[in-house]
Motif scaffolding. Structure first.
Motif, PDB file in Angstrom:
ATOM      1  N   TYR A  18       1.008  -0.914   0.249  1.00 25.32           N
ATOM      2  CA  TYR A  18      -0.030   0.084   0.016  1.00 25.32           C
ATOM      3  C   TYR A  18       0.883   1.873   0.166  1.00 25.32           C
ATOM      4  CZ  TYR A  18       0.550   0.017   4.891  1.00 25.32           C
ATOM      5  OH  TYR A  18       1.325   0.483   6.481  1.00 25.32           O
ATOM      6  N   GLY A  19       2.513   1.080   0.126  1.00 26.86           N
ATOM      7  CA  GLY A  19       2.596   2.439   0.538  1.00 26.86           C
ATOM      8  C   GLY A  19       3.304   2.506  -0.936  1.00 26.86           C
ATOM      9  N   ILE A  20       3.664   1.519  -1.448  1.00 30.47           N
ATOM     10  CA  ILE A  20       4.478   2.078  -3.247  1.00 30.47           C
ATOM     11  C   ILE A  20       3.013   2.353  -3.264  1.00 30.47           C
ATOM     12  CG2 ILE A  20       5.222   0.891  -4.711  1.00 30.47           C
ATOM     13  CD1 ILE A  20       6.354  -0.670  -3.267  1.00 30.47           C
ATOM     14  N   GLY A  21       1.709   2.287  -3.329  1.00 30.08           N
ATOM     15  CA  GLY A  21       0.856   2.132  -4.170  1.00 30.08           C
ATOM     16  C   GLY A  21       0.554   4.302  -3.917  1.00 30.08           C
ATOM     17  N   CYS A  22       0.599   4.342  -3.137  1.00 34.00           N
ATOM     18  CA  CYS A  22       0.518   5.672  -2.475  1.00 34.00           C
ATOM     19  C   CYS A  22       1.750   6.636  -3.243  1.00 34.00           C
ATOM     20  CB  CYS A  22       0.258   6.359  -1.144  1.00 34.00           C
ATOM     21  SG  CYS A  22      -1.397   5.824   0.041  1.00 34.00           S
ATOM     22  N   PHE A  23       2.338   6.095  -2.869  1.00 33.48           N
ATOM     23  CA  PHE A  23       3.965   6.997  -4.045  1.00 33.48           C
ATOM     24  C   PHE A  23       3.496   7.094  -5.622  1.00 33.48           C
ATOM     25  CE2 PHE A  23       7.976   6.200  -6.541  1.00 33.48           C
ATOM     26  CZ  PHE A  23       8.559   7.611  -6.017  1.00 33.48           C
ATOM     27  N   LEU A  24       2.524   5.606  -6.022  1.00 31.87           N
ATOM     28  CA  LEU A  24       2.785   5.595  -7.417  1.00 31.87           C
ATOM     29  C   LEU A  24       2.075   6.974  -7.878  1.00 31.87           C
ATOM     30  CD1 LEU A  24       2.932   2.041  -8.008  1.00 31.87           C
ATOM     31  CD2 LEU A  24       4.460   3.686  -8.932  1.00 31.87           C
ATOM     32  N   LEU A  25       0.329   7.044  -6.610  1.00 31.32           N
ATOM     33  CA  LEU A  25      -0.184   7.262  -7.176  1.00 31.32           C
ATOM     34  C   LEU A  25      -0.399   9.142  -7.072  1.00 31.32           C
ATOM     35  CD1 LEU A  25      -3.699   6.383  -4.844  1.00 31.32           C
ATOM     36  CD2 LEU A  25      -3.473   5.786  -7.749  1.00 31.32           C
ATOM     37  N   GLY A  26       0.629   9.670  -6.094  1.00 33.93           N
ATOM     38  CA  GLY A  26       1.028  10.573  -5.928  1.00 33.93           C
ATOM     39  C   GLY A  26       2.539  11.732  -7.064  1.00 33.93           C
ATOM     40  N   GLY A  27       3.546  10.617  -7.929  1.00 31.05           N
ATOM     41  CA  GLY A  27       4.006   9.997  -8.324  1.00 31.05           C
ATOM     42  C   GLY A  27       3.329  10.498  -9.961  1.00 31.05           C
ATOM     43  N   VAL A  28       2.600   9.810 -10.307  1.00 34.69           N
ATOM     44  CA  VAL A  28       1.950   9.804 -11.244  1.00 34.69           C
ATOM     45  C   VAL A  28       1.838  11.731 -11.457  1.00 34.69           C
ATOM     46  CG1 VAL A  28       0.097   8.531 -12.925  1.00 34.69           C
ATOM     47  CG2 VAL A  28       2.050   7.254 -11.970  1.00 34.69           C
ATOM     48  N   GLU A  29       0.703  11.950 -10.834  1.00 39.48           N
ATOM     49  CA  GLU A  29      -0.516  12.934 -10.316  1.00 39.48           C
ATOM     50  C   GLU A  29       0.712  13.798 -10.923  1.00 39.48           C
ATOM     51  OE1 GLU A  29      -3.475  14.894 -11.607  1.00 39.48           O
ATOM     52  OE2 GLU A  29      -3.182  12.311 -10.866  1.00 39.48           O
ATOM     53  N   VAL A  30       2.471  13.646 -10.256  1.00 42.70           N
ATOM     54  CA  VAL A  30       3.090  15.331 -10.367  1.00 42.70           C
ATOM     55  C   VAL A  30       4.003  14.718 -11.945  1.00 42.70           C
ATOM     56  CG1 VAL A  30       5.571  15.772  -9.452  1.00 42.70           C
ATOM     57  CG2 VAL A  30       4.360  14.777  -7.663  1.00 42.70           C
ATOM     58  N   TYR A  31       3.478  14.203 -12.272  1.00 41.79           N
ATOM     59  CA  TYR A  31       4.436  13.626 -13.463  1.00 41.79           C
ATOM     60  C   TYR A  31       3.222  14.494 -14.719  1.00 41.79           C
ATOM     61  CZ  TYR A  31       6.460  11.897 -17.998  1.00 41.79           C
ATOM     62  OH  TYR A  31       6.209  11.780 -19.351  1.00 41.79           O
ATOM     63  N   LYS A  32       2.586  14.324 -14.157  1.00 43.55           N
ATOM     64  CA  LYS A  32       1.178  15.125 -15.144  1.00 43.55           C
ATOM     65  C   LYS A  32       1.282  16.801 -14.656  1.00 43.55           C
ATOM     66  CE  LYS A  32      -2.056  11.204 -14.836  1.00 43.55           C
ATOM     67  NZ  LYS A  32      -3.407  10.766 -14.332  1.00 43.55           N
ATOM     68  N   LEU A  33       1.804  16.786 -13.799  1.00 42.12           N
ATOM     69  CA  LEU A  33       1.579  18.381 -13.850  1.00 42.12           C
ATOM     70  C   LEU A  33       3.028  18.291 -14.479  1.00 42.12           C
ATOM     71  CD1 LEU A  33       0.545  21.027 -11.840  1.00 42.12           C
ATOM     72  CD2 LEU A  33       2.462  20.199  -9.953  1.00 42.12           C
ATOM     73  N   GLN A  34       3.622  18.050 -13.749  1.00 41.68           N
ATOM     74  CA  GLN A  34       5.098  18.907 -15.326  1.00 41.68           C
ATOM     75  C   GLN A  34       4.903  18.702 -16.029  1.00 41.68           C
ATOM     76  OE1 GLN A  34       7.515  15.688 -13.139  1.00 41.68           O
ATOM     77  NE2 GLN A  34       8.714  17.039 -11.909  1.00 41.68           N
ATOM     78  N   GLU A  35       4.544  17.338 -16.901  1.00 38.56           N
ATOM     79  CA  GLU A  35       3.868  17.213 -18.219  1.00 38.56           C
ATOM     80  C   GLU A  35       3.226  19.286 -19.482  1.00 38.56           C
ATOM     81  OE1 GLU A  35       6.433  15.447 -19.709  1.00 38.56           O
ATOM     82  OE2 GLU A  35       4.884  14.316 -21.154  1.00 38.56           O
TER      83      GLU A  35
END
Length: 384
Positions: free
Chosen positions: A365-382
């Motif tokens: 679950y910790g990695i799931g939380c991290f992936l959710l946050g990271g993907v949204e940050v990536y979209k923000l950067q794009e």
């Protein structure tokens, strides 16, 4: 230019520099490069997929549990988010094979009322949207119809359940274009928010008590209310996932937006100077320290808010950047292991100690939380 003029110019420059230095460092934060963000996300996910390559293997923490429990369900939420920006076959296969092994069903079957059990339905619906194979969501429908057609609405007695259960209703209702699932979702959410324990949401502070055991008169050691970081992260993420699905004219859309905005304002006030959030949001001395799961979920929500026009980029981008940069810099090991993850529980003292090299009881679950946050940050950067 005369001597006096040069002196005035130098004084003016010094004033500008000094004033700039007096601003909080957060406002000077810039997000790491988006390519590095994606690299870090992939590294952490590869660590997990390699270590847990046998998706069929049950969990054996304390006792044996099937691998479609909530902890793994949250991981697959993150995996499907990653697949949305990196549509690699191995990611799809890992999600599909896990779902198919469990026959697209839930621990305790389709009559379960426990949101932890039907959390996996979020991934089943995501996979259904890619193929339209009705078998993927037959059991999701059966379970949700049972919940819709029975009068109980007080099933979500702990706020973690809001994230495990509410997005399943939102996703299925949106997929089937059927508002009855939105209506039941609101009834259950509102019961947790306003009724259980006298209401688990404190409108005054914009934060949630984890369950009825933590409403006042329960206090933290410093006399403040107990607001558990990851618990509030679950609600915050649920609001994001619901608002991403339901139409803007849905009758309670504005209510969800209002709660999301209030929580955002409250959470910003709790951020640590190093970018993380403590396990206890209002008591930094009660098992205080860096903690990745709550921090990741707050990053997820705020980055999504910016991406979707709810939050000002000028005001909230520095908060997101400070938190995400801190996770990447301080929590990720060279092999992809994720440090500072609080183990399972329901309050700041559980799953301790939380350190760079401490192993939580469940990693998924910790990695799931991290992936959710990271993907949204990536979209923000794009989008930037």
């Amino acid at each position: 230019m005369g001597l006096l003029s040069r002196m005035y110019l130098l004084q003016f420059i010094l004033l500008i520099v000094t004033t700039s230095m007096n601003f909080s460092p957060v406002w000077g934060q810039e997000l790491i490069d988006h390519e590095q963000t994606l690299k870090e996300i992939i590294k952490v996910n590869n660590y997990f997929m390699e270590k847990y390559s046998d998706y069929k293997a049950p969990s054996n923490v304390g006792r044996e549990r099937p691998s479609n429990i909530w902890t793994r369900g949250v991981y697959y939420e993150g995996l499907m988010a990653l697949y949305s920006i990196l549509p690699e076959e191995k990611l799809y296969d890992y999600a599909y094979q896990w779902s198919d092994f469990h026959k697209w069903g839930f621990r305790s079957g389709t009559t379960t009322r426990n949101a932890d059990n039907y959390c996996a339905g979020q991934t089943y619906i995501d996979l259904y949207r890619l193929s339209k194979d009705p078998k993927y969501i037959r059991k999701v429908k059966a379970n949700l119809d049972m919940l819709v057609n029975t009068p109980q609405k007080d099933d979500w007695t702990w706020i973690d359940a809001i994230q495990m259960g509410m997005p399943v209703f939102a996703k299925y209702g949106a997929t089937m274009n059927d508002a009855k699932y939105f209506d039941k979702m609101w009834d259950m959410y509102a019961c947790s928010r306003n009724d259980i324990g006298g209401g688990l949401y404190n409108k005054e502070d914009g934060l949630w008590w984890r369950d009825a055991d933590f409403v006042p008169p329960y206090k933290e050691p410093n006399g403040e209310d107990c607001y558990w970081s990851r618990g509030n992260g679950w609600v915050y993420a649920a609001l994001v996932r619901v608002l991403s699905e339901i139409p803007k004219d849905e009758k309670h859309y504005k209510d969800y937006v209002s709660d999301f905005m209030s929580m955002t304002k409250a959470l910003v006030k709790c951020q640590r100077k190093d970018g993380f959030w403590n396990a206890s949001l209002h008591d930094a001395e009660n098992y205080g320290g860096k903690e990745v799961t709550g921090t990741s979920l707050f990053v997820y929500g705020m980055a999504w808010g910016i991406n979707n026009g709810f939050l000002s980029k000028e005001k909230y981008m520095p908060v997101v950047a400070k938190a995400w940069n801190a996770i990447v810099k301080d929590a990720i090991h060279e092999n992809g292991f994720l440090g500072y993850v609080q183990g399972t529980g329901k309050e700041p003292k559980d799953g301790q100690p939380v350190k760079y090299d401490s192993m939580p009881d469940f990693e998924d679950y910790g990695i799931g939380c991290f992936l959710l946050g990271g993907v949204e940050v990536y979209k923000l950067q794009e989008s930037k």
